[in-house]
Design a protein around this motif. Sequence first.
Motif, mmCIF file in Angstrom:
data_model
loop_
_atom_site.group_PDB
_atom_site.id
_atom_site.type_symbol
_atom_site.label_atom_id
_atom_site.label_comp_id
_atom_site.label_asym_id
_atom_site.label_seq_id
_atom_site.Cartn_x
_atom_site.Cartn_y
_atom_site.Cartn_z
ATOM 1 N N ILE A 193 -28.835 46.048 38.277
ATOM 2 C CA ILE A 193 -27.880 44.933 38.320
ATOM 3 C C ILE A 193 -26.505 45.402 37.868
ATOM 4 C CG2 ILE A 193 -27.269 42.728 37.237
ATOM 5 C CD1 ILE A 193 -30.308 42.099 37.206
ATOM 6 N N MET A 194 -26.466 46.187 36.803
ATOM 7 C CA MET A 194 -25.185 46.666 36.290
ATOM 8 C C MET A 194 -24.481 47.560 37.316
ATOM 9 S SD MET A 194 -24.322 48.676 32.756
ATOM 10 C CE MET A 194 -24.964 50.246 33.318
ATOM 11 N N VAL A 195 -25.220 48.472 37.910
ATOM 12 C CA VAL A 195 -24.631 49.370 38.911
ATOM 13 C C VAL A 195 -24.183 48.584 40.142
ATOM 14 C CG1 VAL A 195 -25.153 51.262 40.504
ATOM 15 C CG2 VAL A 195 -25.835 51.426 38.104
ATOM 16 N N ALA A 196 -25.011 47.655 40.607
ATOM 17 C CA ALA A 196 -24.652 46.853 41.782
ATOM 18 C C ALA A 196 -23.401 46.024 41.517
ATOM 19 C CB ALA A 196 -25.820 45.951 42.180
ATOM 20 N N SER A 197 -23.298 45.476 40.323
ATOM 21 C CA SER A 197 -22.124 44.695 39.956
ATOM 22 C C SER A 197 -20.867 45.559 39.950
ATOM 23 C CB SER A 197 -22.334 44.058 38.577
ATOM 24 O OG SER A 197 -21.171 43.400 38.148
ATOM 25 N N ALA A 198 -20.967 46.747 39.381
ATOM 26 C CA ALA A 198 -19.806 47.653 39.335
ATOM 27 C C ALA A 198 -19.424 48.137 40.734
ATOM 28 C CB ALA A 198 -20.100 48.833 38.414
#
Length: 162
Positions: free
Chosen positions: A24-29
Amino acid sequence: MVVSKPRMVARRIGEAAIIVLFGIMVASAVGQVISRYVFNAPLTWSEELSRYVFIWLSFLGVWYAWVRREHLGIDVLPQMLPPRPRRLLMTFLEFTVLVFAIASLYYGQRILEVSIRQPSAVLRVPMAWIYVSYYVAMTLVSLEILLDWFSRWRHPVPETEG
């Protein structure tokens, strides 16, 4: 050390949560970079989401490092000790961590009481959802310590083993 099947399942769930949160963090960034530089329309929520997911990842990482015995530490003294004093020292260190975890949970509950009414700036989620990550981590670490003690009590290690 003997690890029960329910405990292994709980650890696998924790590992899966870490993987999902990291995704989720990588996709958001990545979504923010694409939105900003390709479409010239930055996402207003992605930075806050990444930050809060990173906080959760950090505290779940504390628990995971504890489970794997990979916390940063000075282990010169324990390695120099014979098995029995080493176990006593490690139990004392575990006890110290347990006392800290329980005390910080107890004395930090006021933060949760206040933050339940405080929404985040962009996502508008209660800040308690972010702060509770610390409580989850300290509770999991405390349970690991107590379960380890119970396991050692039920299945004592012979004196010749480390």
